[in-house]
Design a protein around this motif. Structure first.
Motif, short mmCIF file in Angstrom:
data_model
loop_
_atom_site.label_atom_id
_atom_site.label_comp_id
_atom_site.label_asym_id
_atom_site.label_seq_id
_atom_site.Cartn_x
_atom_site.Cartn_y
_atom_site.Cartn_z
N LEU A 75 33.08 -68.59 40.38
CA LEU A 75 31.83 -67.90 40.62
C LEU A 75 31.94 -67.17 41.95
O LEU A 75 32.30 -67.77 42.97
CB LEU A 75 30.68 -68.90 40.68
N GLY A 76 31.66 -65.87 41.93
CA GLY A 76 31.91 -65.13 43.15
C GLY A 76 31.04 -63.92 43.36
O GLY A 76 30.14 -63.61 42.57
N THR A 77 31.32 -63.25 44.46
CA THR A 77 30.64 -62.00 44.81
C THR A 77 31.67 -60.93 45.05
O THR A 77 32.79 -61.19 45.49
CB THR A 77 29.79 -62.17 46.07
N ALA A 78 31.25 -59.69 44.79
CA ALA A 78 32.11 -58.54 45.05
C ALA A 78 31.22 -57.31 45.25
O ALA A 78 31.09 -56.51 44.35
CB ALA A 78 33.09 -58.33 43.89
N VAL A 79 30.60 -57.20 46.38
CA VAL A 79 30.79 -57.96 47.61
C VAL A 79 29.43 -58.19 48.28
O VAL A 79 28.44 -57.57 47.90
CB VAL A 79 31.70 -57.21 48.62
N ILE A 80 29.43 -59.07 49.31
CA ILE A 80 28.27 -59.25 50.18
C ILE A 80 28.45 -58.36 51.41
O ILE A 80 29.48 -58.41 52.08
CB ILE A 80 28.14 -60.71 50.62
#
Length: 339
Positions: A75-80
């Motif tokens: 689970l991630g972000t791309a981007v903060i």
């Protein structure tokens, strides 16, 4: 072998043509799609963060909910956009979400892209120091965040606290061990990719980067990744870094696919994202599976990366986005040796 996940911008619009008409729809459907992607065998569920926009913006409640509903998928972000962030408060949020997910967070950070409002980070209470650019401020916030994630105490305890303290200096809690090695930097240039390597962060490279040589996008991106790996080796880090690229990939399997995406071959495009920065935007891929495989085989940057994020059309609904992910996993990835 590659890890393959999806990347959602989480657009929503109150339009009869949209399957995602409210912020509630965008959030709940993101959770549902993470569950569906895990069931299909995908490796990652990533979300984009945009402020002042009808898109996903507050990642940590969403990541925590996705973590509670899944058991395996990253689970991630791309981007903060780190220009908007309080690094210490973010460390608490990230630690909590990572613990709920059992250590599955993969957090992509960056300076951010052009935003919906002028200097939006000022409304969040942040301003560059004298002589500092907003990009430098974002990198400064990132360096503080990375330092805090090491888990070392630095705050002097109150001699008369409300609750007993452990011995020594204190740190923000909760702390999630290992999260520091699962931080990524979204890089738009070769120079920031090298900076990310020196900082010991993994690399995320999207479909937009500075046009530094005039070559096709995938060629420039591949060179960026090679520069990153060279800088990582020179820095002497012990672990093996990870690199992701994002792409819009649509196998044309049925009439719906052809209606939505069967417009013929796309090409890279070039333009200016501000007064000074000439950028190149990489093409999308949409074709019958056999033709798609041959086109993707020639993409040098995908070949250099260990992780591929599929940008999905979230307003077409969870079922259709799951169909797109499944199409890549079943009809494209095996032929290219990704599965």
């Amino acid at each position: 072998m590659k890890k393959i996940g999806f990347l959602s911008f989480g657009h929503w619009t109150p339009s009869p043509q949209s399957g995602t008409r409210s912020a509630s729809d965008a959030l709940l459907q993101s959770i549902d799609l993470a569950v569906a992607a895990e069931e299909l065998g995908a490796d990652g569920a990533y979300v984009r963060v945009h402020h002042f926009a009808r898109q996903l913006a507050a990642p940590f409640p969403l990541l925590a909910a996705m973590g509670a509903k899944t058991s395996r998928i990253e689970l991630g972000t791309a981007v903060i956009d780190m220009r908007y962030e309080n690094p210490l408060y973010m460390a608490e949020d990230a630690g909590a979400a990572d613990l709920i997910a059992g250590g599955r967070l993969q957090l992509g950070l960056s300076r951010g892209s052009p935003e919906q409002v002028i200097d939006g980070w000022r409304h969040f209470g942040y301003a560059p120091a004298e002589g500092e650019t907003d990009a430098e401020m974002g990198r400064r916030h990132t360096e503080v965040f990375l330092e805090v994630l090491k888990g070392q105490g630095f705050a002097r305890p109150n001699p008369r606290p409300m609750f007993p303290n452990p011995p020594g200096l204190l740190r923000p809690e909760p702390h999630s061990e290992g999260l520091r090695e699962r931080i990524w930097w979204g890089s738009g240039s070769n120079a920031t990719a090298v900076w990310a390597a020196k900082q010991g962060m993994n690399l995320q490279s999207s479909t937009l980067k500075d046009d530094e040589t005039g070559e096709p996008f995938h060629v420039q991106q591949a060179k960026q990744i090679r520069a990153y790996h060279a800088a990582w080796k020179e820095a002497g880090h012990e672990r093996t870094p990870r690199v992701s690229v994002s792409r819009s990939i649509f196998p044309l399997l049925d009439d719906r696919d052809r209606m939505y995406f069967g417009r013929g071959k796309e090409e890279d495009s070039v333009g200016f994202i501000d007064e000074r920065t000439r950028a190149i935007f990489g093409r999308g891929y949409a074709a019958e599976p056999e033709a798609l495989v041959e086109e993707l085989r020639r993409d040098e940057a995908i070949a250099e990366a260990d992780t591929l994020l599929l940008t999905i059309p979230n307003q077409l609904g969870v079922d259709y986005c799951a169909h797109v992910i499944e199409g890549v996993l079943k009809h494209v990835a095996p032929a290219l040796g990704w599965r």
